[in-house]
Design a protein around this motif. Sequence first.
Motif, PDB file in Angstrom:
ATOM      1  N   TYR A 130      33.297 -26.162   9.201  1.00 17.68           N
ATOM      2  CA  TYR A 130      32.373 -25.371   8.397  1.00 17.68           C
ATOM      3  C   TYR A 130      32.529 -23.883   8.676  1.00 17.68           C
ATOM      4  N   GLN A 131      32.704 -23.508   9.925  1.00 22.53           N
ATOM      5  CA  GLN A 131      32.823 -22.093  10.262  1.00 22.53           C
ATOM      6  C   GLN A 131      34.011 -21.455   9.533  1.00 22.53           C
ATOM      7  N   SER A 132      35.114 -22.169   9.457  1.00 23.09           N
ATOM      8  CA  SER A 132      36.270 -21.673   8.718  1.00 23.09           C
ATOM      9  C   SER A 132      35.956 -21.566   7.230  1.00 23.09           C
ATOM     10  N   TRP A 133      35.296 -22.606   6.698  1.00 23.69           N
ATOM     11  CA  TRP A 133      34.926 -22.579   5.275  1.00 23.69           C
ATOM     12  C   TRP A 133      34.025 -21.378   4.978  1.00 23.69           C
ATOM     13  N   ALA A 134      33.010 -21.165   5.800  1.00 22.83           N
ATOM     14  CA  ALA A 134      32.062 -20.082   5.555  1.00 22.83           C
ATOM     15  C   ALA A 134      32.740 -18.718   5.599  1.00 22.83           C
ATOM     16  N   ALA A 135      33.615 -18.515   6.569  1.00 20.99           N
ATOM     17  CA  ALA A 135      34.297 -17.223   6.676  1.00 20.99           C
ATOM     18  C   ALA A 135      35.082 -16.925   5.404  1.00 20.99           C
ATOM     19  N   HIS A 136      35.820 -17.910   4.906  1.00 23.06           N
ATOM     20  CA  HIS A 136      36.604 -17.687   3.694  1.00 23.06           C
ATOM     21  C   HIS A 136      35.713 -17.559   2.460  1.00 23.06           C
ATOM     22  N   ALA A 137      34.639 -18.351   2.417  1.00 19.83           N
ATOM     23  CA  ALA A 137      33.758 -18.310   1.253  1.00 19.83           C
ATOM     24  C   ALA A 137      33.023 -16.972   1.153  1.00 19.83           C
ATOM     25  N   PHE A 138      32.556 -16.449   2.270  1.00 20.68           N
ATOM     26  CA  PHE A 138      31.890 -15.142   2.222  1.00 20.68           C
ATOM     27  C   PHE A 138      32.870 -14.041   1.806  1.00 20.68           C
ATOM     28  N   GLU A 139      34.098 -14.129   2.246  1.00 21.15           N
ATOM     29  CA  GLU A 139      35.113 -13.169   1.810  1.00 21.15           C
ATOM     30  C   GLU A 139      35.333 -13.244   0.304  1.00 21.15           C
ATOM     31  N   ALA A 140      35.173 -14.444  -0.257  1.00 22.22           N
ATOM     32  CA  ALA A 140      35.407 -14.648  -1.686  1.00 22.22           C
ATOM     33  C   ALA A 140      34.182 -14.369  -2.545  1.00 22.22           C
ATOM     34  N   GLY A 141      33.037 -14.004  -1.908  1.00 28.73           N
ATOM     35  CA  GLY A 141      31.869 -13.623  -2.689  1.00 28.73           C
ATOM     36  C   GLY A 141      30.683 -14.553  -2.610  1.00 28.73           C
ATOM     37  N   LEU A 142      30.618 -15.414  -1.596  1.00 30.42           N
ATOM     38  CA  LEU A 142      29.468 -16.293  -1.448  1.00 30.42           C
ATOM     39  C   LEU A 142      28.184 -15.479  -1.311  1.00 30.42           C
ATOM     40  N   GLN A 143      27.140 -15.949  -1.973  1.00 36.81           N
ATOM     41  CA  GLN A 143      25.793 -15.350  -1.972  1.00 36.81           C
ATOM     42  C   GLN A 143      25.736 -14.005  -2.690  1.00 36.81           C
ATOM     43  N   GLN A 144      26.744 -13.736  -3.524  1.00 43.04           N
ATOM     44  CA  GLN A 144      26.755 -12.556  -4.376  1.00 43.04           C
ATOM     45  C   GLN A 144      27.028 -12.996  -5.813  1.00 43.04           C
ATOM     46  N   PRO A 145      26.521 -12.248  -6.799  1.00 47.25           N
ATOM     47  CA  PRO A 145      26.819 -12.616  -8.185  1.00 47.25           C
ATOM     48  C   PRO A 145      28.326 -12.621  -8.427  1.00 47.25           C
ATOM     49  N   GLY A 146      28.795 -13.576  -9.170  1.00 47.91           N
ATOM     50  CA  GLY A 146      30.211 -13.646  -9.456  1.00 47.91           C
ATOM     51  C   GLY A 146      30.679 -15.072  -9.642  1.00 47.91           C
ATOM     52  N   ASP A 147      31.977 -15.235  -9.807  1.00 53.95           N
ATOM     53  CA  ASP A 147      32.540 -16.526 -10.181  1.00 53.95           C
ATOM     54  C   ASP A 147      32.318 -17.598  -9.119  1.00 53.95           C
ATOM     55  N   LEU A 148      32.370 -17.238  -7.834  1.00 54.04           N
ATOM     56  CA  LEU A 148      32.208 -18.259  -6.807  1.00 54.04           C
ATOM     57  C   LEU A 148      30.841 -18.905  -6.880  1.00 54.04           C
ATOM     58  N   GLU A 149      29.787 -18.113  -6.916  1.00 47.92           N
ATOM     59  CA  GLU A 149      28.450 -18.696  -7.007  1.00 47.92           C
ATOM     60  C   GLU A 149      28.230 -19.374  -8.350  1.00 47.92           C
ATOM     61  N   GLU A 150      28.809 -18.841  -9.400  1.00 51.75           N
ATOM     62  CA  GLU A 150      28.626 -19.458 -10.707  1.00 51.75           C
ATOM     63  C   GLU A 150      29.256 -20.845 -10.767  1.00 51.75           C
ATOM     64  N   ARG A 151      30.400 -21.027 -10.073  1.00 51.99           N
ATOM     65  CA  ARG A 151      31.135 -22.300 -10.150  1.00 51.99           C
ATOM     66  C   ARG A 151      31.298 -22.921  -8.759  1.00 51.99           C
ATOM     67  N   LEU A 152      30.262 -22.785  -7.943  1.00 55.67           N
ATOM     68  CA  LEU A 152      30.364 -23.217  -6.555  1.00 55.67           C
ATOM     69  C   LEU A 152      30.655 -24.703  -6.425  1.00 55.67           C
ATOM     70  N   GLY A 153      30.087 -25.520  -7.301  1.00 56.80           N
ATOM     71  CA  GLY A 153      30.352 -26.942  -7.236  1.00 56.80           C
ATOM     72  C   GLY A 153      31.835 -27.252  -7.377  1.00 56.80           C
ATOM     73  N   ALA A 154      32.498 -26.533  -8.275  1.00 55.37           N
ATOM     74  CA  ALA A 154      33.934 -26.759  -8.472  1.00 55.37           C
ATOM     75  C   ALA A 154      34.789 -26.062  -7.418  1.00 55.37           C
ATOM     76  N   ARG A 155      34.360 -24.893  -6.987  1.00 59.98           N
ATOM     77  CA  ARG A 155      35.217 -24.070  -6.140  1.00 59.98           C
ATOM     78  C   ARG A 155      35.002 -24.272  -4.640  1.00 59.98           C
ATOM     79  N   SER A 156      33.968 -24.997  -4.248  1.00 62.66           N
ATOM     80  CA  SER A 156      33.666 -25.109  -2.808  1.00 62.66           C
ATOM     81  C   SER A 156      34.792 -25.739  -2.017  1.00 62.66           C
ATOM     82  N   VAL A 157      35.611 -26.553  -2.657  1.00 61.33           N
ATOM     83  CA  VAL A 157      36.694 -27.229  -1.941  1.00 61.33           C
ATOM     84  C   VAL A 157      37.930 -26.339  -1.762  1.00 61.33           C
ATOM     85  N   GLU A 158      37.890 -25.107  -2.254  1.00 63.48           N
ATOM     86  CA  GLU A 158      39.066 -24.230  -2.167  1.00 63.48           C
ATOM     87  C   GLU A 158      39.304 -23.683  -0.760  1.00 63.48           C
ATOM     88  N   PHE A 159      38.269 -23.646   0.073  1.00 64.58           N
ATOM     89  CA  PHE A 159      38.374 -22.875   1.321  1.00 64.58           C
ATOM     90  C   PHE A 159      38.558 -23.778   2.548  1.00 64.58           C
TER      91      PHE A 159
END
Length: 272
Positions: free
Chosen positions: A243-272
């Motif tokens: 999880y720690q690795s996932w979170a680091a990459h997800a925050f870099e990609a825009g987690l918890q900010q408006p944008g494509d990652l939060e909009e499509r988190l269900g689909a994109r969560s497996v990317e990191f």
Amino acid sequence: MPQFEITHESPSFWRVAFDNPPVNVFGGAAIIELRALLDAAENDPELTVIVFESANPDYFIAHWDLTDDLARLADEPPPVTGQQPFVDMLIRLSKLSVLTISKLRGRARGAGSEFLLATDIRFASRERTLIGQFEMGAGSVPPGGGAPARLPRLVGRGRALEILVGAQDFDGDLAERYGYVNRAVPDADLDAFVTAFATRVSAFDRSSVAELKSWVDAITLPDNGEFPQQAAAFAAHLGGPRYQSWAAHAFEAGLQQPGDLEERLGARSVEF
């Protein structure tokens, strides 16, 4: 700033809007405010129905605030049920003697979905709903806020496993078909529909509503003993390297900010 705005439509009908920009993540501050709201609701002799909604049309509750360590709760009274604070609040919400209705417009994932599951009735925008439990996509973290206990009772075993293990988003139509929400309503009609339903219920006798809910609760709500192991497993996985690795990459990609990652988190969560 307060995260919940309470509007008293009448002595028996409250409307509660969640507003925590930019994407309505949920954390310790929201728990503190909701504890106070639940205390007030439990002690109001006239209140019959509460509608929960969002001030942000794109996010009902995005998910748990993954930067929140709950330190602000250290000086608060201990949880009423003896459970982890978020679970405690959801148990109290589910057993509140008044009818609780979620008006779902936008995204509700993880803790947002678990909040919805703890309310009595869920009405969703047909076009603007995305709901799901994305945790398994976030470093194989099992949900810890009660979804594994509540979902099977609501949608059945197979569909609950599909939702929890698949970690994908469900739109309004599919959520309605599965029983994840009571009904999907055209977005243009949702506000009027929910207001009409809540207004109708608010005219009923409060004690009769509470009595009826208690009968249904007795055969449908999970036992409180089901929750601690789930919450502990969730916390343990959050401390793990995956999880720690996932979170680091997800925050870099825009987690918890408006944008494509939060909009499509269900689909994109497996990317990191």
